[in-house]
Design a protein around this motif. Structure first.
Motif, PDB file in Angstrom:
ATOM      1  N   ASP A  35       0.852  -1.196   0.000  1.00  0.00           N
ATOM      2  CA  ASP A  35       0.000   0.000   0.000  1.00  0.00           C
ATOM      3  C   ASP A  35       0.884   1.241   0.000  1.00  0.00           C
ATOM      4  N   TYR A 154     -14.081   7.980 -12.203  1.00  0.00           N
ATOM      5  CA  TYR A 154     -13.755   6.817 -11.352  1.00  0.00           C
ATOM      6  C   TYR A 154     -14.184   5.519 -12.020  1.00  0.00           C
ATOM      7  N   LYS A 158     -12.035   2.292 -13.573  1.00  0.00           N
ATOM      8  CA  LYS A 158     -12.204   0.904 -13.112  1.00  0.00           C
ATOM      9  C   LYS A 158     -12.569   0.011 -14.299  1.00  0.00           C
TER      10      LYS A 158
END
Ligand code: NAD
Ligand code: TYD
Length: 339
Positions: A35, A154, A158
């Motif tokens: 991360d 967004y 995706k």
């Protein structure tokens, strides 16, 4: 031989819930969490695992091959599976600025796919969203065969990442699976999303911004149910398949807001109607028949039980919420791991 799962985005909302689930439910697996700790990454979510020898945190960015390689090295020699959560995830931010979404969600996913293929991973679960299907009218549900018609930067990023995963399956026979889930709620969600924002504001008697007429519909799923579905796909899904995940739990936003206010004992007068989100999708609803039939997954939590549970969680984690809201959570990494 040891068995490792490389989780990307494990310091975020769903990723941290998934890491906790794996550590609890699969006691002989190792977990590596890659991360980059954007504003949405919070290592305080995983503080209970810090000294667990089966868990490793790798601070790195999926856009950088060298960082991804370091994370794979941390997995050791045995079989490796990847569960890919890392993303820029907030629609409103994508409306302000789309580029970070393309960089992480599209470019980052391709970097991760390339490294994963080079390492011959056993499986790769790509965690996607129902938002790639666009918006529904009053009737109907998204199935895995619904057309991909994303409407926000967004969801477009995706959708692009889903296409790259699909291409890796078809071109390279890469063992990837895609999940597309509806809106999640539960512990550790960043308070920019509707439910935690609402709890945080109402607890301080601050107003609740409701976009437009408040009648946009979302299909809400408790995060633990989503994580269990991902684990089922990881272990038993068929490579190359897409699985929709949802709760048959549709509500207009206004109903959610009123329900949470009632749960907190706060008045509806806190509701403030504000300008609508540009391009705001009207309705999402998932047909989760395939994952139920093929993998036997069903949500275990009803809204009646899990929504109050979520409200209680945020109330009991007042200090966590405060540190997230005032930015102090970002100092945690430097304190714990050195800068
Ligand atoms: P989140 O924003 O809470 O967490 C994202 C995590 O990814 C953070 O820890 C962040 O630091 C990390 N990250 C971001 N960019 C990175 C990069 N370049 N390299 C490494 N790490 C990076 O997101 P979430 O709500 O937990 O969502 C997780 C995944 O699930 C996303 O892929 C999202 O599209 C998908 N999803 C979310 C929902 C939802 O309701 N939240 C529903 C369906 C699907
Ligand atoms: P959000 O939690 O941002 O998820 P998504 O846009 O990915 O579905 O928003 C859920 C719904 O709540 C969405 O219809 C937008 C609406 N919303 C508000 O009305 N007010 C708010 O302050 C937020 C953050 C969202």
């Amino acid at each position: 031989m040891s068995h490792s799962v490389l989780v990307t985005g494990g310091a975020g909302f769903i990723g941290s819930n998934f890491v906790h689930l794996l550590m609890r439910e699969r006691p002989d697996w190792n977990v590596v969490n890659l991360d980059s700790l954007t504003y949405a990454g919070n290592l305080e979510n995983l503080v209970a695992l810090e000294n667990n020898p089966r868990y490793r945190f790798v601070h790195g960015d999926i856009r950088r091959p060298a960082d991804v390689a370091r994370a794979f090295d941390a997995c050791g020699k045995g079989e490796i599976r990847v569960v890919h959560f890392a993303a820029e995830s907030h629609v409103d931010r994508s409306i302000e600025s789309g580029l970070p979404f393309v960089e992480t969600n599209v470019v980052g996913t391709q970097v991760l796919l390339d490294e994963s293929r080079a390492r011959k991973v056993a499986r790769f679960v790509h965690v996607s969203t129902d938002e790639v299907y666009g918006s529904l009218g009053e009737q109907g549900f998204f199935t895995e065969d619904s057309p991909i018609q994303p409407n926000s930067p967004y969801s477009a990023s995706k959708a692009a990442s889903d296409m790259l995963v699909r291409a890796a399956v078809h071109t390279h026979d890469f063992p990837a699976l895609i999940t597309r889930c509806s809106n999640n709620y539960g512990p550790y969600q960043f308070p920019e999303k509707l439910i935690p924002l609402l709890i945080a504001n109402a607890s301080e008697d601050k107003s609740i911004p409701v976009y437009g007429d408040g009648m946009n519909v979302r299909d809400w799923l408790y995060v633990e149910d989503h994580c269990e579905a991902i684990l089922a796909v990881l272990e038993r899904g068929s490579a190359g398949e897409v699985y929709n995940i949802g709760g048959h739990n549709e509500y207009p936003n206004l109903a959610i807001v009123k329900r949470v206010l009632a749960e907190l004992g706060k008045p509806d007068s806190l509701i403030r109607y504000v300008k609508d989100r540009p391009g705001h999708d009207r309705r999402y609803a998932i047909d989760a028949g395939k994952i139920e039939r093929d993998l036997g997954w069903r949500p275990r939590h009803t809204f009646e039980v899990a929504l109050p549970l979520t409200v209680r969680w945020y109330q009991s984690q007042h200090a966590w919420l405060q540190r997230v809201r005032n930015g102090a959570y970002r100092e945690y990494y430097a304190r714990q791991y050195g800068s």
